[in-house]
Scaffold this active site. Structure first.
Site, PDB file in Angstrom:
ATOM      1  N   CYS A 146      73.814  58.807  72.070  1.00 25.10           N
ATOM      2  CA  CYS A 146      74.113  58.057  73.214  1.00 25.10           C
ATOM      3  C   CYS A 146      73.082  56.940  73.174  1.00 25.10           C
ATOM      4  O   CYS A 146      72.322  57.044  73.660  1.00 25.10           O
ATOM      5  CB  CYS A 146      74.071  59.070  74.446  1.00 25.10           C
ATOM      6  SG  CYS A 146      74.353  58.198  75.813  1.00 25.10           S
ATOM      7  N   CYS A 149      72.318  55.941  76.772  1.00 24.41           N
ATOM      8  CA  CYS A 149      71.339  56.765  77.622  1.00 24.41           C
ATOM      9  C   CYS A 149      69.829  56.478  76.780  1.00 24.41           C
ATOM     10  O   CYS A 149      68.979  56.428  77.689  1.00 24.41           O
ATOM     11  CB  CYS A 149      71.505  58.333  77.129  1.00 24.41           C
ATOM     12  SG  CYS A 149      73.199  58.811  77.227  1.00 24.41           S
ATOM     13  N   ASP A 150      69.751  56.098  75.605  1.00 24.87           N
ATOM     14  CA  ASP A 150      68.786  56.039  74.745  1.00 24.87           C
ATOM     15  C   ASP A 150      68.173  54.631  74.393  1.00 24.87           C
ATOM     16  O   ASP A 150      66.994  54.569  73.939  1.00 24.87           O
ATOM     17  CB  ASP A 150      68.475  56.982  73.843  1.00 24.87           C
ATOM     18  CG  ASP A 150      68.842  58.669  74.192  1.00 24.87           C
ATOM     19  OD1 ASP A 150      68.251  58.855  75.319  1.00 24.87           O
ATOM     20  OD2 ASP A 150      69.444  59.346  73.584  1.00 24.87           O
TER      21      ASP A 150
END
Ligand code: NAP
Length: 329
Positions: A146, A149-150
Site C-alpha cells: 500500500c 499507507c506507507d
C-alpha cells in the site's frame, strides 16, 4: 438458528462487502424498498480506500481520493436507510425451512447470523504476494502492499516497485512524491498498464525500470536494504537493487475462499456470474472485483452492483409472490 427466523433479524438481502460494489448494491437495494443489511469486513479494507487518486470515475474531473469517494457512497446509502454492520463472514449456507417456506440463506459472521432471502457477494480482492524469501519477514519493515499507507515513510529514500500492471505503475508514480528513486521491476520487457499510465512512468525522471526481471529475495538486517533480482534474458544483469522499501503490486486474489463450495468459481477463485449477476446458487448474486470479468474498475463494480441488486429484488419479489409478472391482471 431458530431464533433467526423472527422478522427482526430476517432480511430481504444481505450484502457482503463494504467497497464500491457492496455500497452501490446497498444503495439500490435499500432505495428499492428491500430490507437490506450490508456486512463490511472487520479485518479487511476495500482496496479503493487506500488509493490516493481515482482519475477515471465519472463526475470528478479533478479526480478524487479513494477514501473520500467511498465516504460519499456511504453518505448516499444512509439516506435510503441501509443498515451497515461490521462483521467478517465465515459461512453462507441454506437455511432449513418448514415445507412450503421461502427458500432462504443464513449468512454466518463472527458476531452474528443473518437470515436472508438473497445474498449479494461483493467481497472484492486482495493483493497477491510474491512468495519469495524475505517478503514475509520484512512485512511492515520495508515490504508493503500500500503506497498510500506507507509512501510518506520513504521521503528521499530509494524504493522498488514490483509488477507491471495499472496498480504497480500508478503506485510507482505516487511514490515519486516521496522517494528520490523508484525502480519498477517487471518480468517482461513492456508494461501491462494502460497507455496513459505507461507514458507518465516511462518519461518520469525518478522512475527507472528493471525489465525482464523477477525478484528472488528481499534482503536486509532489521529493515529492507535491498531487492535481489534475476534477469530472465541475461543472467549477467542479475543484481541486488539497494532499496529501503519494496512495494509489491503483482495482481489480486479474490476474497472468495468462504464461498467456493457454494457458488461456482473459475480456476483463480473468481466467482462466475452471468449478465444478470446471478451465480450458480439460486438467490446468491455477485458483483465487483470478486467476479470473473475483463475490467476491474470502480465504475464497472458499481455497474455490476446495480444489476445484482435489481436481480436480487426480482428474486425476492418472486419468493414473496409479489412480482409484477406473478400478480396476474
Ligand atoms: P494485474 O493487472 O493483474 O497486473 C499484475 C502485474 O503483476 C502484471 O504486470 C503481472 O505480470 C505481474 N505479476 C503477477 N504475478 C507476478 C509474480 N509472481 N512475479 C512478478 N510479477 C508478477 O493487477 P493490478 O495491476 O493490481 O490490477 C488489477 C485490476 O485493477 C486490473 O483490472 C487493473 O486494470 C485495475 N486497476 C486499474 C487502475 C486504473 O484504472 N487507474 C488502477 C489500479 C488497478 P504480467 O504482465 O507478465 O502478467
Amino acid at each position: 438458528m431458530e431464533g433467526m427466523r423472527n422478522s427482526e433479524s430476517r432480511y430481504d438481502v444481505v450484502i457482503i462487502g463494504g467497497g464500491p460494489a457492496g455500497l452501490t448494491a446497498g444503495l439500490y437495494a435499500s432505495r428499492g424498498g428491500l430490507k437490506s443489511l450490508l456486512l463490511e469486513g472487520e479485518s479487511s479494507v476495500s482496496q479503493i480506500t487506500v488509493t490516493d487518486l481515482v482519475e477515471n470515475y465519472p463526475g470528478f474531473p479533478e479526480g478524487i481520493n479513494g477514501y473520500d469517494l467511498v465516504e460519499r457512497f456511504k453518505t448516499q446509502t444512509r439516506q435510503f436507510g441501509l443498515t451497515i454492520v461490521t462483521d467478517d463472514v465465515r459461512v453462507v449456507c441454506r437455511e432449513q425451512q418448514a415445507p412450503g417456506g421461502e427458500e432462504s440463506w443464513i449468512v454466518q459472521g463472527n458476531r452474528g447470523a443473518y437470515s436472508t432471502l438473497a445474498v449479494i457477494l461483493a467481497t472484492g480482492a486482495n493483493w497477491r504476494h510474491l512468495g519469495v524469501p524475505g517478503e514475509e519477514a520484512f512485512a511492515g519493515k520495508g515490504v508493503s502492499y500500500c503506497a498510500t499507507c506507507d509512501g510518506p515513510f520513504y521521503r528521499d529514500r530509494e524504493v522498488v516497485v514490483v509488477g507491471g500492471g495499472d496498480t504497480a505503475v500508478q503506485e510507482a508514480l505516487f511514490l515519486t512524491r516521496f522517494a528520490r528513486k523508484v525502480t519498477i521491476v517487471h518480468r517482461r520487457d513492456r508494461l501491462r498498464a494502460t497507455p496513459v499510465l505507461q507514458k507518465k512512468a516511462l518519461s518520469h525522471e525518478r522512475i527507472e525500470f528493471a525489465w525482464n526481471s523477477v525478484v528472488e529475495e528481499i534482503q536486509g538486517e532489521t529493515f529492507v536494504e535491498g531487492v535481489k533480482i534475476r534477469n530472465l534474458k541475461n543472467p549477467d544483469l542479475s543484481r541486488v537493487i539497494p532499496a529501503d522499501g519494496a512495494f509489491v503490486f503483482v495482481g489480486l486474489t479474490p476474497n472468495t475462499e468462504f464461498i467456493r463450495n457454494v457458488v461456482d468459481c473459475d480456476e483463480n477463485g473468481y466467482i462466475l456470474a452471468d449478465s444478470a449477476m446471478r451465480t450458480s446458487a439460486p438467490g446468491i448474486f455477485a458483483c465487483g472485483d470478486c467476479i470473473a470479468k475483463l475490467l476491474r474498475q470502480v465504475v464497472t463494480a458499481c455497474g455490476d452492483a446495480a444489476t445484482a441488486a435489481f436481480s436480487a429484488q426480482l428474486h425476492v419479489e418472486d419468493l414473496k409472490g409479489d412480482s409484477y409478472s406473478g400478480r396476474g391482471i
